[in-house]
Design a protein around this motif. Structure first.
Motif, PDB file in Angstrom:
ATOM      1  N   TYR A   1      -2.653  -2.753 -28.977  1.00 51.01           N
ATOM      2  CA  TYR A   1      -1.639  -1.938 -29.649  1.00 51.01           C
ATOM      3  C   TYR A   1      -0.245  -2.220 -29.098  1.00 51.01           C
ATOM      4  O   TYR A   1       0.744  -2.112 -29.827  1.00 51.01           O
ATOM      5  CB  TYR A   1      -1.984  -0.458 -29.532  1.00 51.01           C
ATOM      6  N   LEU A   2      -0.147  -2.593 -27.833  1.00 46.62           N
ATOM      7  CA  LEU A   2       1.145  -3.010 -27.299  1.00 46.62           C
ATOM      8  C   LEU A   2       1.620  -4.300 -27.953  1.00 46.62           C
ATOM      9  O   LEU A   2       2.822  -4.494 -28.181  1.00 46.62           O
ATOM     10  CB  LEU A   2       1.044  -3.199 -25.787  1.00 46.62           C
ATOM     11  N   PHE A   3       0.676  -5.179 -28.262  1.00 44.69           N
ATOM     12  CA  PHE A   3       1.041  -6.417 -28.965  1.00 44.69           C
ATOM     13  C   PHE A   3       1.545  -6.097 -30.372  1.00 44.69           C
ATOM     14  O   PHE A   3       2.510  -6.706 -30.841  1.00 44.69           O
ATOM     15  CB  PHE A   3      -0.165  -7.360 -29.031  1.00 44.69           C
ATOM     16  N   TYR A   4       0.905  -5.138 -31.044  1.00 42.64           N
ATOM     17  CA  TYR A   4       1.396  -4.701 -32.348  1.00 42.64           C
ATOM     18  C   TYR A   4       2.824  -4.172 -32.224  1.00 42.64           C
ATOM     19  O   TYR A   4       3.700  -4.478 -33.059  1.00 42.64           O
ATOM     20  CB  TYR A   4       0.510  -3.589 -32.920  1.00 42.64           C
ATOM     21  N   LEU A   5       3.050  -3.374 -31.209  1.00 43.98           N
ATOM     22  CA  LEU A   5       4.382  -2.814 -30.967  1.00 43.98           C
ATOM     23  C   LEU A   5       5.393  -3.917 -30.687  1.00 43.98           C
ATOM     24  O   LEU A   5       6.539  -3.867 -31.153  1.00 43.98           O
ATOM     25  CB  LEU A   5       4.319  -1.829 -29.803  1.00 43.98           C
ATOM     26  N   PHE A   6       4.965  -4.921 -29.950  1.00 46.99           N
ATOM     27  CA  PHE A   6       5.832  -6.050 -29.630  1.00 46.99           C
ATOM     28  C   PHE A   6       6.236  -6.800 -30.902  1.00 46.99           C
ATOM     29  O   PHE A   6       7.412  -7.150 -31.077  1.00 46.99           O
ATOM     30  CB  PHE A   6       5.098  -6.982 -28.663  1.00 46.99           C
ATOM     31  N   CYS A   7       5.284  -7.031 -31.795  1.00 43.84           N
ATOM     32  CA  CYS A   7       5.594  -7.724 -33.048  1.00 43.84           C
ATOM     33  C   CYS A   7       6.553  -6.901 -33.901  1.00 43.84           C
ATOM     34  O   CYS A   7       7.499  -7.436 -34.500  1.00 43.84           O
ATOM     35  CB  CYS A   7       4.301  -7.998 -33.824  1.00 43.84           C
ATOM     36  N   GLY A   8       6.309  -5.593 -33.975  1.00 36.03           N
ATOM     37  CA  GLY A   8       7.225  -4.736 -34.707  1.00 36.03           C
ATOM     38  C   GLY A   8       8.607  -4.711 -34.074  1.00 36.03           C
ATOM     39  O   GLY A   8       9.620  -4.629 -34.775  1.00 36.03           O
ATOM     40  N   GLY A   9       8.655  -4.809 -32.736  1.00 30.16           N
ATOM     41  CA  GLY A   9       9.933  -4.827 -32.039  1.00 30.16           C
ATOM     42  C   GLY A   9      10.757  -6.054 -32.383  1.00 30.16           C
ATOM     43  O   GLY A   9      11.996  -5.990 -32.443  1.00 30.16           O
ATOM     44  N   ILE A  10      10.095  -7.189 -32.610  1.00 29.30           N
ATOM     45  CA  ILE A  10      10.814  -8.402 -33.011  1.00 29.30           C
ATOM     46  C   ILE A  10      11.516  -8.185 -34.342  1.00 29.30           C
ATOM     47  O   ILE A  10      12.690  -8.550 -34.522  1.00 29.30           O
ATOM     48  CB  ILE A  10       9.843  -9.593 -33.086  1.00 29.30           C
ATOM     49  N   ILE A  11      10.810  -7.557 -35.280  1.00 34.96           N
ATOM     50  CA  ILE A  11      11.418  -7.274 -36.586  1.00 34.96           C
ATOM     51  C   ILE A  11      12.573  -6.297 -36.438  1.00 34.96           C
ATOM     52  O   ILE A  11      13.663  -6.497 -37.003  1.00 34.96           O
ATOM     53  CB  ILE A  11      10.360  -6.718 -37.559  1.00 34.96           C
ATOM     54  N   LEU A  12      12.357  -5.231 -35.667  1.00 34.54           N
ATOM     55  CA  LEU A  12      13.375  -4.200 -35.503  1.00 34.54           C
ATOM     56  C   LEU A  12      14.637  -4.751 -34.847  1.00 34.54           C
ATOM     57  O   LEU A  12      15.756  -4.557 -35.349  1.00 34.54           O
ATOM     58  CB  LEU A  12      12.809  -3.045 -34.680  1.00 34.54           C
ATOM     59  N   CYS A  13      14.480  -5.454 -33.742  1.00 33.88           N
ATOM     60  CA  CYS A  13      15.643  -5.974 -33.021  1.00 33.88           C
ATOM     61  C   CYS A  13      16.366  -7.056 -33.819  1.00 33.88           C
ATOM     62  O   CYS A  13      17.604  -7.128 -33.788  1.00 33.88           O
ATOM     63  CB  CYS A  13      15.212  -6.515 -31.661  1.00 33.88           C
ATOM     64  N   SER A  14      15.621  -7.889 -34.524  1.00 31.16           N
ATOM     65  CA  SER A  14      16.255  -8.907 -35.361  1.00 31.16           C
ATOM     66  C   SER A  14      17.081  -8.259 -36.465  1.00 31.16           C
ATOM     67  O   SER A  14      18.178  -8.718 -36.794  1.00 31.16           O
ATOM     68  CB  SER A  14      15.189  -9.830 -35.971  1.00 31.16           C
TER      69      SER A  14
END
Length: 275
Positions: free
Chosen positions: A83-96
């Motif tokens: 689930y942290l990996f899911y959060l990490f992937c979503g973070g890439i979209i959010l920060c970009s």
């Protein structure tokens, strides 16, 4: 060299498609997301552009930090890491998005890219409802084993009817498809073209019924009601006494389509409303 706008377009398109283009657990999105992450880090730390402090970043950092600390008291560490990996992937979209999508032209370019992939998703889903068509990466595809996934063996006649009439689109699961269609629905409803507005909303209703999602069917009705109230109470009254009767009539016609009527998902969707 690839432009930032094109890279962001690919990132959003890949995120929307998700499992639709993948091999096993590796998605096309991962292929696009990690180069985007490294490019974003380069721009943040080595670009002369000054990154303005935003509240969105503060909340995201706090949320990520808290999620990481939660591993300490997690009962299942492996699930927590997933689930942290899911959060990490979503973070890439959010920060970009927060760093690069700072102009209307950039937003319109990405929006146009998403129009094509959403249209393809709806088209493929309709083909799955009315024909024997299946995307290669679908739980009901005979080609599934070539993409690092296993398919189930269907033996009963009822199960075969279920397979032949249940759309999944790019999203593997019919409930996931229905949830995506609910998110797409407002874009049709707020279209300036009445034909696109009406046909889009009706098509989404058909796909939700074929997928058999009760929750998304109720969300569909709620979205229509909120949309009617957005402009004026008059529109809500007009929708209640004009659009609703027409929609119910068209719905009754749709429910008599053999591919829909024979669907086990259709019976699941409307069982609570039937007597």
């Amino acid at each position: 060299m690839i432009s930032i706008a094109r890279l962001l377009s690919w990132l959003y398109v890949a995120a929307f498609i998700g499992v639709g283009i993948s091999y096993g657990k590796f998605y096309f999105f991962h292929f696009v997301a990690f180069p985007t992450m490294f490019l974003l880090l380069y721009y943040v730390f080595f670009s002369p552009r000054i990154v303005t402090k935003q509240k969105g970043y503060t909340f995201f950092y706090f949320f990520c930090g808290w999620s990481f600390l939660s591993i300490l008291w997690s009962l299942n560490k492996s699930y927590s890491l997933i689930y942290l990996f899911y959060l990490f992937c979503g973070g890439i979209i959010l920060c970009s998005t927060m760093y690069w999508m700072n102009s209307l032209n950039m937003q319109l370019r990405i929006f146009k890219s998403l129009i094509y992939v959403v249209s393809a998703d709806i088209l493929f889903s309709l083909l799955e409802v009315f024909t024997q068509f299946r995307l290669p990466i679908s739980p009901f595809s005979k080609w599934l084993s070539f993409f690092g996934r296993s398919s189930a063996n269907f033996i009963s006649e009822n199960t075969m009817l279920y397979v032949k009439s249940t759309p999944t689109g790019f999203h593997w699961n019919p409930n996931n498809l229905s949830a995506v269609m609910i998110m797409v629905l407002p874009f049709f409803l707020f279209s300036s073209k009445k034909r696109i507005k009406f046909l889009g909303a009706l098509t989404i209703l058909l796909l939700i019924i074929a997928a058999g999602s009760r929750g998304c069917f109720l969300a569909y009705l709620l979205t229509l009601f909120v949309w009617g109230l957005t402009f004026s109470p008059k529109r809500a009254i007009k929708m209640l006494f004009f659009y609703l009767p027409i929609s119910l009539f068209l719905l009754s016609c749709i429910l008599n389509i053999p591919q829909i009527k024979q669907s086990r998902k259709y019976r699941m969707c409307f069982h609570p409303f039937q007597h």
